[in-house]
Structures are given as structure tokens and as C-alpha cells.
Design a protein around this motif. Structure first.
Motif, PDB file in Angstrom:
ATOM      1  N   ASP A 207      29.212  37.514  41.614  1.00 21.04           N
ATOM      2  CA  ASP A 207      29.921  36.242  41.770  1.00 21.04           C
ATOM      3  C   ASP A 207      31.436  36.433  41.818  1.00 21.04           C
ATOM      4  OD1 ASP A 207      27.562  34.833  41.784  1.00 21.04           O
ATOM      5  OD2 ASP A 207      27.692  34.199  39.690  1.00 21.04           O
ATOM      6  N   LEU A 208      31.903  37.594  41.366  1.00 19.38           N
ATOM      7  CA  LEU A 208      33.343  37.801  41.244  1.00 19.38           C
ATOM      8  C   LEU A 208      33.995  38.147  42.569  1.00 19.38           C
ATOM      9  CD1 LEU A 208      33.445  39.783  37.886  1.00 19.38           C
ATOM     10  CD2 LEU A 208      33.659  37.325  38.254  1.00 19.38           C
ATOM     11  N   ASN A 215      33.012  45.530  41.496  1.00 24.02           N
ATOM     12  CA  ASN A 215      31.946  44.875  40.747  1.00 24.02           C
ATOM     13  C   ASN A 215      31.218  45.875  39.848  1.00 24.02           C
ATOM     14  OD1 ASN A 215      32.534  42.457  41.968  1.00 24.02           O
ATOM     15  ND2 ASN A 215      30.812  42.500  43.394  1.00 24.02           N
ATOM     16  N   ALA A 216      30.970  47.067  40.362  1.00 22.97           N
ATOM     17  CA  ALA A 216      30.327  48.108  39.560  1.00 22.97           C
ATOM     18  C   ALA A 216      31.226  48.521  38.397  1.00 22.97           C
ATOM     19  CB  ALA A 216      29.991  49.315  40.431  1.00 22.97           C
ATOM     20  N   ALA A 217      32.539  48.595  38.642  1.00 22.99           N
ATOM     21  CA  ALA A 217      33.480  48.940  37.576  1.00 22.99           C
ATOM     22  C   ALA A 217      33.485  47.863  36.496  1.00 22.99           C
ATOM     23  CB  ALA A 217      34.883  49.118  38.156  1.00 22.99           C
ATOM     24  N   GLN A 266      32.319  31.366  43.207  1.00 21.48           N
ATOM     25  CA  GLN A 266      31.113  30.979  42.479  1.00 21.48           C
ATOM     26  C   GLN A 266      31.358  30.780  40.989  1.00 21.48           C
ATOM     27  OE1 GLN A 266      28.060  30.414  44.206  1.00 21.48           O
ATOM     28  NE2 GLN A 266      29.636  30.517  45.805  1.00 21.48           N
ATOM     29  N   VAL A 267      32.607  30.921  40.559  1.00 21.57           N
ATOM     30  CA  VAL A 267      32.924  30.808  39.131  1.00 21.57           C
ATOM     31  C   VAL A 267      33.737  29.548  38.851  1.00 21.57           C
ATOM     32  CG1 VAL A 267      33.973  31.931  37.126  1.00 21.57           C
ATOM     33  CG2 VAL A 267      32.856  33.315  38.907  1.00 21.57           C
ATOM     34  N   THR A 268      34.902  29.426  39.481  1.00 22.42           N
ATOM     35  CA  THR A 268      35.742  28.241  39.277  1.00 22.42           C
ATOM     36  C   THR A 268      35.847  27.451  40.576  1.00 22.42           C
ATOM     37  OG1 THR A 268      37.780  29.461  39.772  1.00 22.42           O
ATOM     38  CG2 THR A 268      37.075  29.365  37.460  1.00 22.42           C
TER      39      THR A 268
END
Length: 324
Positions: A207-208, A215-217, A266-268
Motif C-alpha cells: 500500500d505504501l 517495500n521489502a526494506a 491506499q493509506v491517507t
């Protein structure tokens, strides 16, 4: 939580602060802030005379180290100094067992704490970089904090007069997927008894951003946890709503503001950010949206990362140029 704290890095102790030079263009230090809380901080100093200093507040669940490339580029490529800190209740400020304040814990913070801590950060940055314009920037939860700081009712303070402009990156005014009112009511009742009980679910890294590497980090980062405590999350949601319904009217019209948001966040909510932007009575304001981009613009591919960084640098240089 024990695994998180044991994997935190520590710094070398010096008189009155802890500081370590790193290979990156910053100095990290442990500084004492409001309530004798010890904050992990990073200061990026340009090789040339800085055109401004940016005070930065990160989002929920994360820490200032997730913005190393972004802050380093502002300093190295644009001569903008940056002062960033791990907020109370997050990052090393909460998890570094050797350097944190006794009693510090993950998610242990409130909206009032966050505003007071931000004011301390502004004063600290000003003391480090005299006679240059001061800007505020926050991402996600941090975006809501910097906006809320400037729109609070009991302003102005002496610190407020230092602020030339504010940048809100994907600010948390409303969540994209708002929780049901019944769930919020239950969480509120629990928070009255156990305010710092942690919210049980982590953010989904997909979502980020659309960047699989970052994303993996995020998933592997020992300093990344859940979004916060029941109290801190309730404050974040409540104060974002208040900004949109009435507190926007207290915005100082002479303070410039820039909003940055991805339309696929997808978050804010980018819609709520647009609504707040439309209401703010700032004489100089700008909103840039990035079609298809998700929450973390500084990590987004397809040129969004570079474009959003340039937008921040251009905004600061335009405001400082216009004030001269």
C-alpha cells in the motif's frame, strides 16, 4: 518488541549529546527535548551556505532514517539543510535501549506531545542554522502534525514567526479506508483504560508504494512497527478531522503551503487533502497530485520520486526568493 529493541543501532556518547559521523551527509545525535525525552536526530548540512533549513516529521510506524536519500538530496543538490528526528514513541527514540529515555515505549505519545516536540525541533534547527528561512515538512502522520501545528488556536508563538512555509506530503487528514464508527468507539473505550496499547496490525507495504525494493526494506526494517498506540492513532484521526472541519480557519495567511499527494494512495485520503487545501486561507498555496502514485512519494517509481523532490526544493527556493 524485544527483538526490535535489541537490533537498534547505538551511537557514541559525547558530553551533553550523543553524536556520530556517518558515511552519509548527516550527523546523528541524541538530544534532550520536552519532558526530558531523549530524541534521536539527524542533521544534514550542505557544503555551501544553506538557502533554508527544513524541519522534518516522519509518519506513523516509521522513523527518519527511511528518508535518507530524500534528505541527502535536498542537502547535497539544493543547499537545503534538514533537521529530522525520530518522533516520541517511534524509531530509535522509542526502541534504542541504550540511549532512549527511561520509560519510553513504542507508540507512547499524544497529539499534545507531538506539537510540543515539533516546536522544540524548530527551535533546535533555528539555533543550528541562524538567519536562514525555516520550513516545516511532514509525511503521512507527520504531514497532519505540521499542518495542525500551524493551524492551532493558541498561536502565534515566537517560534511561529520563524516559519516561512509548510510542505505536507500525503498528509493524514482522513484515512483512505476509514474504520467503522463502531470499531472506533470500541478502540476509544479501550484507550481510556490502556491508552498505549499497540494497534495490532502493521501497514501493508504494497500500500505504501509501487517500489518493490523499498517495500521489502520496510518489511525487514527492525525500527518499523505497527502504526502506533490506540491513543496516538485516535489523536491522529481526530485531529485530522478537526483540521478539516474548523481548525483550518486558524491558518496564518502569510505562511505558504505545498500539498503533495498520490491519487492512488491506499493509506491517507487524497480527496480529504484536496478538501483541506481548498479551505486553507493561505495567500500562497499549491497542491500537486501524482496520478496513480501511492502513499510514499519519495519512494515511488516512474519519475515520481524525482518530481516530488524537485517540487519541494522549488517551493522552498520560490518562497525564499519571494521573501528577499
Amino acid at each position: 518488541m524485544k527483538a526490535l529493541t535489541e537490533r537498534c543501532e547505538t551511537a557514541t556518547k559525547l558530553p551533553n549529546l550523543v553524536a556520530t559521523m556517518t558515511a552519509s551527509p548527516f550527523i546523528d545525535a541524541w538530544l534532550t527535548g520536552p519532558g526530558d525525552v531523549r530524541f534521536y536526530t539527524r542533521t544534514y548540512t550542505p557544503s555551501d551556505t544553506p538557502v533554508a533549513v527544513l524541519v522534518f516529521a516522519h509518519g506513523a510506524a516509521e522513523h527518519c532514517g527511511r528518508y535518507t536519500h530524500f534528505h541527502g538530496s535536498l542537502s547535497t543538490d539544493h543547499a537545503i539543510a534538514v533537521f529530522a528526528y525520530d518522533q516520541r514513541g517511534f524509531g530509535r527514540t522509542a526502541l534504542d535501549v541504550q540511549n532512549r529515555t527511561p520509560g519510553a515505549m513504542y507508540g507512547k505519545t499524544t497529539w499534545a506531545n507531538q506539537l510540543e516536540d515539533l516546536e522544540w525541533a524548530i527551535q533546535t534547527a533555528r539555533n543550528a542554522f541562524h538567519d536562514v528561512p525555516v520550513f516545516l515538512m511532514g509525511c503521512s502522520m507527520g504531514g497532519g502534525i505540521v499542518l495542525g501545528y500551524m493551524a492551532r488556536q493558541n498561536r502565534p508563538s515566537e517560534t511561529d514567526t520563524l516559519i516561512s512555509g509548510v510542505i505536507a506530503g500525503s498528509p493524514c487528514i482522513k484515512l483512505t479506508r476509514e474504520p467503522p464508527k463502531a470499531l472506533l468507539w470500541v478502540a476509544h473505550q479501550i484507550a481510556r483504560i490502556h491508552p498505549y496499547m499497540q494497534y495490532p496490525l502493521r501497514n501493508k507495504s504494497e500500500d505504501l508504494s509501487r517500489n518493490e525494493e523499498t517495500n521489502a526494506a520496510y518489511d525487514a526494517d527492525p525500527l518499523v512497527g505497527v502504526p502506533g498506540s490506540l491513543r496516538s492513532l485516535e489523536d491522529m484521526i481526530t485531529e485530522g478531522g478537526r483540521l478539516l472541519t474548523n481548525k483550518y480557519a486558524h491558518w496564518p495567511e502569510d505562511v505558504s503551503v505545498l500539498f503533495l499527494h498520490g491519487t492512488a494512495d491506499q493509506v491517507t485520503s487524497s480527496v480529504a487533502a484536496q478538501q483541506l487545501y481548498d479551505k486553507l486561507p493561505a495567500k500562497r498555496k499549491k497542491m500537486i497530485t501524482y496520478p496513480g502514485a501511492r502513499h510514499e512519494l519519495h519512494n515511488e517509481p516512474d519519475g515520481v520520486r524525482e518530481q516530488s523532490l524537485s517540487a519541494v526544493a522549488d517551493f522552498i527556493k520560490t518562497v525564499t526568493g519571494g521573501s528577499q
